[in-house]
Write a protein that holds these residues in place. Structure first.
Motif, PDB file in Angstrom:
ATOM      1  N   GLU A   1       0.834  -1.207   0.000  1.00 25.91           N
ATOM      2  CA  GLU A   1       0.000   0.000   0.000  1.00 25.91           C
ATOM      3  C   GLU A   1       0.866   1.253   0.000  1.00 25.91           C
ATOM      4  OE1 GLU A   1      -2.417   0.364   3.445  1.00 25.91           O
ATOM      5  OE2 GLU A   1      -0.821  -0.245   4.814  1.00 25.91           O
ATOM      6  N   ILE A   2       0.285   2.320  -0.491  1.00 21.50           N
ATOM      7  CA  ILE A   2       0.970   3.607  -0.609  1.00 21.50           C
ATOM      8  C   ILE A   2      -0.078   4.703  -0.455  1.00 21.50           C
ATOM      9  CG2 ILE A   2       0.772   3.679  -3.125  1.00 21.50           C
ATOM     10  CD1 ILE A   2       3.591   4.868  -3.232  1.00 21.50           C
ATOM     11  N   SER A   3       0.336   5.849   0.025  1.00 18.73           N
ATOM     12  CA  SER A   3      -0.591   6.957   0.209  1.00 18.73           C
ATOM     13  C   SER A   3       0.108   8.258  -0.171  1.00 18.73           C
ATOM     14  CB  SER A   3      -1.050   6.988   1.681  1.00 18.73           C
ATOM     15  OG  SER A   3      -1.942   8.039   1.913  1.00 18.73           O
ATOM     16  N   CYS A   4      -0.618   9.340  -0.185  1.00 16.10           N
ATOM     17  CA  CYS A   4       0.002  10.639  -0.448  1.00 16.10           C
ATOM     18  C   CYS A   4      -0.914  11.744   0.081  1.00 16.10           C
ATOM     19  CB  CYS A   4       0.256  10.852  -1.940  1.00 16.10           C
ATOM     20  SG  CYS A   4      -1.236  11.043  -2.934  1.00 16.10           S
ATOM     21  N   ALA A   5      -0.362  12.935   0.129  1.00 13.23           N
ATOM     22  CA  ALA A   5      -1.154  14.097   0.551  1.00 13.23           C
ATOM     23  C   ALA A   5      -1.695  14.788  -0.689  1.00 13.23           C
ATOM     24  CB  ALA A   5      -0.268  15.058   1.332  1.00 13.23           C
ATOM     25  N   LEU A   6      -2.894  15.306  -0.572  1.00 17.29           N
ATOM     26  CA  LEU A   6      -3.454  16.156  -1.627  1.00 17.29           C
ATOM     27  C   LEU A   6      -3.987  17.411  -0.957  1.00 17.29           C
ATOM     28  CD1 LEU A   6      -5.660  14.102  -4.126  1.00 17.29           C
ATOM     29  CD2 LEU A   6      -3.448  15.164  -4.529  1.00 17.29           C
ATOM     30  N   PRO A   7      -3.861  18.560  -1.589  1.00 24.79           N
ATOM     31  CA  PRO A   7      -4.390  19.771  -0.954  1.00 24.79           C
ATOM     32  C   PRO A   7      -5.911  19.749  -0.930  1.00 24.79           C
ATOM     33  CG  PRO A   7      -3.634  20.240  -3.179  1.00 24.79           C
ATOM     34  CD  PRO A   7      -3.251  18.829  -2.892  1.00 24.79           C
ATOM     35  N   GLY A   8      -6.494  20.467   0.013  1.00 25.92           N
ATOM     36  CA  GLY A   8      -7.938  20.671   0.029  1.00 25.92           C
ATOM     37  C   GLY A   8      -8.280  21.838  -0.888  1.00 25.92           C
ATOM     38  N   PRO A   9      -9.557  22.009  -1.210  1.00 27.38           N
ATOM     39  CA  PRO A   9      -9.914  23.071  -2.170  1.00 27.38           C
ATOM     40  C   PRO A   9      -9.804  24.484  -1.609  1.00 27.38           C
ATOM     41  CG  PRO A   9     -11.883  21.914  -1.415  1.00 27.38           C
ATOM     42  CD  PRO A   9     -10.715  21.177  -0.838  1.00 27.38           C
ATOM     43  N   ARG A  10      -9.762  24.624  -0.284  1.00 23.26           N
ATOM     44  CA  ARG A  10      -9.735  25.963   0.317  1.00 23.26           C
ATOM     45  C   ARG A  10      -8.313  26.334   0.735  1.00 23.26           C
ATOM     46  NH1 ARG A  10     -13.918  23.216   1.654  1.00 23.26           N
ATOM     47  NH2 ARG A  10     -16.012  24.086   1.516  1.00 23.26           N
ATOM     48  N   PRO A  11      -7.991  27.638   0.670  1.00 20.48           N
ATOM     49  CA  PRO A  11      -6.711  28.066   1.233  1.00 20.48           C
ATOM     50  C   PRO A  11      -6.727  27.844   2.749  1.00 20.48           C
ATOM     51  CG  PRO A  11      -7.758  29.849  -0.028  1.00 20.48           C
ATOM     52  CD  PRO A  11      -8.769  28.764   0.114  1.00 20.48           C
ATOM     53  N   GLU A  12      -5.541  27.679   3.318  1.00 12.72           N
ATOM     54  CA  GLU A  12      -5.407  27.459   4.766  1.00 12.72           C
ATOM     55  C   GLU A  12      -6.163  28.546   5.542  1.00 12.72           C
ATOM     56  OE1 GLU A  12      -3.274  24.842   5.617  1.00 12.72           O
ATOM     57  OE2 GLU A  12      -3.877  25.032   7.722  1.00 12.72           O
ATOM     58  N   GLY A  13      -7.029  28.135   6.439  1.00 10.96           N
ATOM     59  CA  GLY A  13      -7.722  29.082   7.315  1.00 10.96           C
ATOM     60  C   GLY A  13      -8.894  29.811   6.678  1.00 10.96           C
ATOM     61  N   SER A  14      -9.246  29.470   5.434  1.00 11.09           N
ATOM     62  CA  SER A  14     -10.349  30.164   4.756  1.00 11.09           C
ATOM     63  C   SER A  14     -11.593  29.282   4.731  1.00 11.09           C
ATOM     64  CB  SER A  14      -9.935  30.520   3.322  1.00 11.09           C
ATOM     65  OG  SER A  14     -11.042  30.998   2.614  1.00 11.09           O
ATOM     66  N   ASP A  15     -12.751  29.925   4.901  1.00 12.02           N
ATOM     67  CA  ASP A  15     -14.007  29.187   4.767  1.00 12.02           C
ATOM     68  C   ASP A  15     -14.449  29.124   3.312  1.00 12.02           C
ATOM     69  OD1 ASP A  15     -14.207  28.774   7.476  1.00 12.02           O
ATOM     70  OD2 ASP A  15     -15.341  30.618   7.834  1.00 12.02           O
ATOM     71  N   ASP A  16     -13.885  29.997   2.493  1.00  8.22           N
ATOM     72  CA  ASP A  16     -14.305  30.088   1.095  1.00  8.22           C
ATOM     73  C   ASP A  16     -13.283  29.404   0.174  1.00  8.22           C
ATOM     74  OD1 ASP A  16     -16.349  31.804   2.010  1.00  8.22           O
ATOM     75  OD2 ASP A  16     -14.979  33.522   1.867  1.00  8.22           O
ATOM     76  N   ILE A  17     -13.782  28.891  -0.928  1.00  4.22           N
ATOM     77  CA  ILE A  17     -12.900  28.398  -1.991  1.00  4.22           C
ATOM     78  C   ILE A  17     -12.555  29.606  -2.863  1.00  4.22           C
ATOM     79  CG2 ILE A  17     -12.778  26.914  -4.031  1.00  4.22           C
ATOM     80  CD1 ILE A  17     -14.712  25.009  -2.540  1.00  4.22           C
ATOM     81  N   VAL A  18     -11.282  29.863  -3.042  1.00  8.79           N
ATOM     82  CA  VAL A  18     -10.867  31.040  -3.812  1.00  8.79           C
ATOM     83  C   VAL A  18     -10.463  30.597  -5.218  1.00  8.79           C
ATOM     84  CG1 VAL A  18      -9.250  32.964  -3.932  1.00  8.79           C
ATOM     85  CG2 VAL A  18     -10.111  32.203  -1.707  1.00  8.79           C
TER      86      VAL A  18
END
Lengths: 322, 130
Positions: free
Chosen positions: A161-178
């Motif tokens: 097995e292998i895994s990785c990190a992917l970013p989330g759609p929002r900037p760090e600390g933001s409630d909105d998707i920019v």
């Protein structure tokens, strides 16, 4: 091979899209979140354009029909293999008879399921993506249903097995998707007040949203210019403003022509963020220039290359260690 | 698994040598014994449940689960199921998942988030179910 036991509608087989047929009136289709789609492939050592299953709704249940490796990437969805929780970006082996379940999606809207070599569906007009409106491509030109069987295009490799990190759609600390946007051909036809609102206020994704486009709700946008526009070419990312003054972002299954005025265009490197937006999420639009858009494109290429290389490198090391 | 006789012998040796704490490792298990300080003749087993050390399978950066992976964070004292992912050893963003080999209770998590760990370094200790 993986059998679909239960799956809400709208799950479709996608690759990176069917390009080159715009002039024939055929849109691109393809994964709504190309980043997660690519990750699901790279986790297995596949080509980035191999077909994956795009799953926008859960819960879902699958049974492994034959020993195989498989991958998942995208939104966290409480995936479990025989009751054991899986990381949101993961690939690894599964035995025949094991059950894969997907629970509540969190922090995103779509998850991608990959198989060795991709999901084995025919190539049509240069792509394996499902063209839902036209009813061809992908898995028999339709959404997946219980009883369907997903077959891998290549034999299953032996891999840990292998895994990785992917970013989330929002900037760090933001409630909105920019979303970074370029001005479009009718941007300056909108009133100054409307332009200010569009580029500064948040717009909510409404339930009237699908692979064709997301309808948004926020400050009404008014055009100073009068009269109807002639129909013109549109593409994924274009933000149109119909008569009611609420914007629509055209997405993967967008039509190729439209007559609504366009206020902006979401740059390609940010479209995956829209693909992970759910009804109720809020979007903000940040106006940039073409030089910044090109820089974003280069930055995305570097990030994608780094992810692909690190997964390939670790995969190679794992083979050496075993 | 350590037998009662084994533990009795170890406790006797601890009394004779005034040893207050003893850890014995063997065959993937470990036993921790404590003896009250000087003057006390009694010793007690801190835990007789088999303790398993979960080691790193690679060189890399240690990452706890429960960050960006959609899994729940695992703290010492938490009940662990067999095959549960506890963390990762990361190489430039690609991650080797670290799993519990059996069910039990997480006793400790040794490395800090972001710490570089080597092959064979102890990452977790857990008390396995009998």
């Amino acid at each position: 091979m993986i059998d679909v036991v239960s799956l809400p509608p709208l799950a479709t087989v996608q690759d990176l899209g069917r390009v080159g047929h715009w002039r024939q009136g055929l849109g691109r289709a393809g994964a709504m979140d190309p980043l997660a789609h690519r990750a699901a492939n790279w986790l297995l050592g596949n080509h980035e354009n191999a077909a994956t299953l795009e799953i926008p709704l859960t819960p879902a249940r699958f049974v492994i029909a034959q020993d195989t490796v498989f991958s998942m990437a995208g939104a966290a969805c409480g995936a479990r293999l025989d009751g054991v929780a899986l990381p949101r970006c993961w690939a690894g082996p599964a035995k025949a008879g094991q059950e894969l379940t997907l629970g509540v999606m969190d922090g995103g809207a779509r998850v991608y399921l990959g198989l060795p070599g991709g999901i084995d569906v025919p190539m049509v007009l240069g792509s394996r993506s499902t063209q839902l409106r036209e009813g061809f491509g992908g898995f028999e030109g339709r959404v997946l249903m219980p009883g369907d069987r997903l077959r891998a295009a290549a034999p299953s490799p032996i891999m840990p097995e292998i895994s990785c990190a992917l970013p989330g759609p929002r900037p760090e600390g933001s409630d909105d998707i920019v979303l970074r946007v370029l001005p479009s051909s009718e941007t300056n036809e909108f009133s100054a007040q409307s332009r200010d609102a569009f580029f500064s206020d948040a717009y909510k994704v409404t339930p009237a949203s699908n692979r064709q486009g997301y309808r948004l709700d926020g400050p009404v946008l008014e055009r100073d210019a009068t009269g109807e526009l002639r129909s013109h070419g549109i593409a994924p990312g274009i933000v149109q403003v119909p008569g009611g003054g609420q914007p629509i972002i055209q997405l993967a299954d967008s039509a190729t022509m439209g007559g609504y005025p366009k206020i902006a265009c979401v740059i390609e490197p940010d479209l995956w963020r829209v693909g992970q937006a759910r009804p109720g999420d809020t979007l903000r639009f940040e106006l940039i220039d073409t030089a910044t858009a090109r820089a974003a494109e280069r930055e995305e290429a570097v990030t994608l290359n780094a992810l692909r290389s690190s997964l390939a490198h670790l995969g190679h090391l794992q083979k050496v260690w075993s | 698994m350590f037998s009662e006789a084994d533990m009795a012998r170890l406790i006797e040796v601890m009394r004779q040598t005034a040893t207050t704490h003893l850890t014995v490792e063997g065959a993937g298990e470990y036993l921790s014994l404590g003896l009250r300080p000087a003057g006390s003749a009694s010793a007690r087993a801190i835990s007789s449940a088999p303790v398993k050390m979960i080691k790193s399978s690679a060189l890399g950066v240690f990452i706890h689960c429960g960050g960006d992976d959609g899994l729940q964070k695992v703290e010492p004292g938490a009940r662990i199921s067999a095959r549960q992912v506890l963390g990762y050893v990361s190489l430039d963003g690609a991650r080797n998942p670290v799993r519990a080999s059996e069910a039990g209770v997480l006793k400790s998590s040794t490395p800090e988030e972001g710490q570089i760990v080597g092959y064979g370094d102890v990452l977790f200790e857990m008390e396995c179910d009998a």
